[in-house]
Design an enzyme around this catalytic site. Structure first.
Site, PDB file in Angstrom:
ATOM      1  N   TYR A  30       0.674  -1.139  -0.378  1.00  0.00           N
ATOM      2  CA  TYR A  30      -0.302   0.162  -0.084  1.00  0.00           C
ATOM      3  C   TYR A  30       1.187   1.049   0.088  1.00  0.00           C
ATOM      4  O   TYR A  30       1.561   1.345   0.594  1.00  0.00           O
ATOM      5  CB  TYR A  30      -0.996  -0.100   1.718  1.00  0.00           C
ATOM      6  N   GLN A  55      -7.981 -13.214   3.625  1.00  0.00           N
ATOM      7  CA  GLN A  55      -9.183 -11.824   3.122  1.00  0.00           C
ATOM      8  C   GLN A  55      -9.485 -11.822   1.311  1.00  0.00           C
ATOM      9  O   GLN A  55      -8.665 -12.064   0.961  1.00  0.00           O
ATOM     10  CB  GLN A  55      -7.861 -11.103   3.268  1.00  0.00           C
ATOM     11  N   SER A  97     -13.272  -4.373  -0.112  1.00  0.00           N
ATOM     12  CA  SER A  97     -14.263  -4.125  -0.717  1.00  0.00           C
ATOM     13  C   SER A  97     -15.619  -4.606  -0.747  1.00  0.00           C
ATOM     14  O   SER A  97     -16.391  -4.322  -1.779  1.00  0.00           O
ATOM     15  CB  SER A  97     -13.767  -3.923  -2.050  1.00  0.00           C
ATOM     16  N   LYS A 118     -23.020   7.705  -5.895  1.00  0.00           N
ATOM     17  CA  LYS A 118     -22.446   8.588  -7.013  1.00  0.00           C
ATOM     18  C   LYS A 118     -21.713   8.807  -7.973  1.00  0.00           C
ATOM     19  O   LYS A 118     -21.675   9.296  -8.696  1.00  0.00           O
ATOM     20  CB  LYS A 118     -21.289   8.746  -5.726  1.00  0.00           C
ATOM     21  N   GLN A 130     -17.848  10.466   5.257  1.00  0.00           N
ATOM     22  CA  GLN A 130     -18.134   8.531   5.095  1.00  0.00           C
ATOM     23  C   GLN A 130     -18.078   7.949   6.084  1.00  0.00           C
ATOM     24  O   GLN A 130     -18.725   6.249   5.869  1.00  0.00           O
ATOM     25  CB  GLN A 130     -17.361   7.962   3.757  1.00  0.00           C
TER      26      GLN A 130
HETATM   27  P1  NDP Z   1     -14.681   0.022   0.026  1.00  0.00           P
HETATM   28  O1  NDP Z   1     -15.288  -1.087  -1.515  1.00  0.00           O
HETATM   29  O2  NDP Z   1     -15.588   0.453   0.844  1.00  0.00           O
HETATM   30  O3  NDP Z   1     -14.236   1.131  -0.481  1.00  0.00           O
HETATM   31  C1  NDP Z   1     -13.671   1.860  -0.143  1.00  0.00           C
HETATM   32  C2  NDP Z   1     -13.752   3.975  -0.548  1.00  0.00           C
HETATM   33  O4  NDP Z   1     -15.317   3.760  -1.444  1.00  0.00           O
HETATM   34  C3  NDP Z   1     -13.176   5.418  -0.214  1.00  0.00           C
HETATM   35  O5  NDP Z   1     -12.032   5.091   0.276  1.00  0.00           O
HETATM   36  C4  NDP Z   1     -14.286   6.121  -0.991  1.00  0.00           C
HETATM   37  O6  NDP Z   1     -13.481   6.310  -1.917  1.00  0.00           O
HETATM   38  C5  NDP Z   1     -15.627   5.073  -1.092  1.00  0.00           C
HETATM   39  N1  NDP Z   1     -16.546   5.106  -1.076  1.00  0.00           N
HETATM   40  C6  NDP Z   1     -16.550   4.838   1.838  1.00  0.00           C
HETATM   41  N2  NDP Z   1     -17.512   4.862   1.964  1.00  0.00           N
HETATM   42  C7  NDP Z   1     -18.382   5.609   0.684  1.00  0.00           C
HETATM   43  C8  NDP Z   1     -19.649   6.336   1.077  1.00  0.00           C
HETATM   44  N3  NDP Z   1     -20.651   5.950   2.574  1.00  0.00           N
HETATM   45  N4  NDP Z   1     -20.199   6.828  -0.366  1.00  0.00           N
HETATM   46  C9  NDP Z   1     -19.901   7.317  -1.215  1.00  0.00           C
HETATM   47  N5  NDP Z   1     -18.344   6.349  -1.174  1.00  0.00           N
HETATM   48  C10 NDP Z   1     -18.034   5.752   0.192  1.00  0.00           C
HETATM   49  O7  NDP Z   1     -13.218  -1.127   0.400  1.00  0.00           O
HETATM   50  P2  NDP Z   1     -12.328  -1.100   0.046  1.00  0.00           P
HETATM   51  O8  NDP Z   1     -11.909  -1.088  -1.637  1.00  0.00           O
HETATM   52  O9  NDP Z   1     -11.461   0.615   0.487  1.00  0.00           O
HETATM   53  O10 NDP Z   1     -11.532  -2.280   1.021  1.00  0.00           O
HETATM   54  C11 NDP Z   1     -11.117  -1.943   2.187  1.00  0.00           C
HETATM   55  C12 NDP Z   1     -10.089  -2.270   2.926  1.00  0.00           C
HETATM   56  O11 NDP Z   1      -9.799  -3.828   2.474  1.00  0.00           O
HETATM   57  C13 NDP Z   1      -9.019  -1.827   2.138  1.00  0.00           C
HETATM   58  O12 NDP Z   1      -8.438  -0.806   2.838  1.00  0.00           O
HETATM   59  C14 NDP Z   1      -7.627  -2.598   2.531  1.00  0.00           C
HETATM   60  O13 NDP Z   1      -7.782  -2.676   3.653  1.00  0.00           O
HETATM   61  C15 NDP Z   1      -8.684  -4.267   2.520  1.00  0.00           C
HETATM   62  N6  NDP Z   1      -8.302  -4.464   0.770  1.00  0.00           N
HETATM   63  C16 NDP Z   1      -7.329  -5.966   0.574  1.00  0.00           C
HETATM   64  C17 NDP Z   1      -7.363  -6.258  -0.446  1.00  0.00           C
HETATM   65  C18 NDP Z   1      -6.466  -7.687  -0.904  1.00  0.00           C
HETATM   66  O14 NDP Z   1      -5.668  -7.857  -1.748  1.00  0.00           O
HETATM   67  N7  NDP Z   1      -6.193  -8.113   0.396  1.00  0.00           N
HETATM   68  C19 NDP Z   1      -7.668  -5.640  -1.779  1.00  0.00           C
HETATM   69  C20 NDP Z   1      -8.478  -4.283  -1.562  1.00  0.00           C
HETATM   70  C21 NDP Z   1      -8.733  -3.764  -0.427  1.00  0.00           C
HETATM   71  P3  NDP Z   1     -13.394   7.832  -2.502  1.00  0.00           P
HETATM   72  O15 NDP Z   1     -14.170   9.027  -1.882  1.00  0.00           O
HETATM   73  O16 NDP Z   1     -12.314   8.400  -3.035  1.00  0.00           O
HETATM   74  O17 NDP Z   1     -14.478   7.789  -3.436  1.00  0.00           O
END
Ligand code: NDP
Length: 327
Positions: free
Chosen positions: A54, A180, A210, A220, A292
């Site tokens: 990351y 995960q 995610s 959005k 958020q």
């Molecule tokens: P999400 O699918 O929840 O996406 C999060 C993103 O969505 C935010 O950064 C924001 O992005 C947007 N968002 C979040 N809440 C809202 C809301 N209420 N309204 C509108 N937009 C919103 O989760 P992540 O993809 O971030 O995954 C979570 C965690 O999982 C990561 O941080 C990481 O720790 C882990 N992960 C692990 C992986 C793996 O391969 N093991 C791969 C990916 C993630 P924005 O505002 O920029 O649009």
């Protein structure tokens, strides 16, 4: 906040946790990262997720500084890192799951996060070129050294997880405790079908990622493409291409209508939908803004359960309920 056991282990994780992918050390300022982590912790989140890749290690550096400044009792939170992709270097041994890279990645994560041990250490992807026994031995070694407490996998197949368990059992070593995987309304098969036996056989726990499909499961993207969002980031154009399709937006519109009927937001419906699966130990949230995180962490208050009739309507919209093979 409620807490769940991480599979059959004795470790408890908050049902909603917080991760730093794309955001920490990259998309957002460090003071926002601090505000988000402090808010999460104050609202019962006890698990913070990170990885060597990351922001090429920068995400761990930012999180480490916050942990140091907050000075929270080390026993009050669970911290992870992941090894496989490296922290930017692409030379031989700077990626993968060899004993050398696992050891070096762990030491680098401890240094950057400024802690004495990681609670969870994930193999971020399978490494088809390293013998499974080498990886299992290396993880076991780190546990015996007290540098990690539990190890797990991310996006491994059920077969690979079972191979790790068989090797561990044969050699009297500690096997992986958690996986995960990606899990959300649009991406279900691994959690709902492929791993289904592992929940009972090896007691697999899951820390799912995610839950909002990178923000697609929010209103959005329905209208004009919004500025300043993850799916608009240039380096993630591959993700936008895959995610923002008319077919998916049509599903998002229908899900949004259901959420509005329930008087909750679509992100809240999406998060609750993941959390209601009892095989999910924790839903890792991501956020780029405090608003958020406030909305997302409020999910279990405003939507303690999804009525059966609504779950059926969600299935009718999604049309992707995986078929279970007859065992
Ligand atoms: P999400 O699918 O929840 O996406 C999060 C993103 O969505 C935010 O950064 C924001 O992005 C947007 N968002 C979040 N809440 C809202 C809301 N209420 N309204 C509108 N937009 C919103 O989760 P992540 O993809 O971030 O995954 C979570 C965690 O999982 C990561 O941080 C990481 O720790 C882990 N992960 C692990 C992986 C793996 O391969 N093991 C791969 C990916 C993630 P924005 O505002 O920029 O649009």
């Amino acid at each position: 906040m409620e807490y769940r056991y991480l599979g059959k282990s004795g470790l408890q994780v908050s049902e909603l946790s917080f991760g730093s992918w794309i955001t920490f050390g990259n998309q957002i300022e460090d003071n926002t990262s601090e505000e988000l982590m402090a808010y999460a912790y104050d609202h019962g989140v006890n698990f913070f997720d990170n990885a060597e890749i990351y922001a090429n290690g920068q995400s761990e550096i930012v999180m480490g500084k916050i942990l140091k400044k907050m000075n929270w009792d080390r026993t009050s939170y669970v911290l992870s890192s992941k090894v496989y992709f490296g922290d930017g270097g692409k030379l031989p041994n700077q990626t993968g799951l060899s004993r050398k890279h696992i050891m070096e990645a762990c030491h680098a994560a401890l240094r950057r996060l400024q802690v004495d041990y990681l609670d969870l250490f994930f193999c971020h992807r399978p490494d088809k070129k390293t013998p499974m026994a080498e990886t299992v031995w290396a993880m076991n070694h780190l546990i015996q050294q007290g540098k990690i407490l539990y190890w797990g996998t991310s996006e491994w197949s059920a077969l690979e997880i079972m191979e790790a368990h068989m090797v561990a059992e044969k050699l009297n070593l500690i096997g992986p405790v958690m996986e995960q995987p990606q899990y959300n309304m649009l991406h279900r098969d691994k959690v709902e079908v492929e791993y289904s036996k592992l929940y009972t056989t090896v007691g697999l726990g899951t820390t799912i990622w995610s839950p909002l499909a990178s923000g697609l499961l929010s209103p959005k993207y329905i209208g004009q493409f919004p500025a300043g969002t993850r799916l608009g980031r240039e380096e993630l154009s591959w993700l936008k291409e895959r995610s923002v399709t008319e077919e998916k937006l049509e599903i998002v519109r229908s899900l949004n209508a259901i959420a509005l009927e329930l008087n909750v937001s679509l992100p809240q419906l999406g998060i609750k939908w993941c959390q209601q699966n009892q095989h999910v130990s924790t839903v890792i949230l991501g956020a780029s803004k405090l608003s958020q995180l406030e909305e997302n962490l409020n999910t279990l208050e405003v939507l303690p359960s999804i009525p059966d009739e609504i779950n059926e309507r969600i299935e009718a919209v999604l049309q992707n309920k995986p078929k279970h093979p007859a065992w």
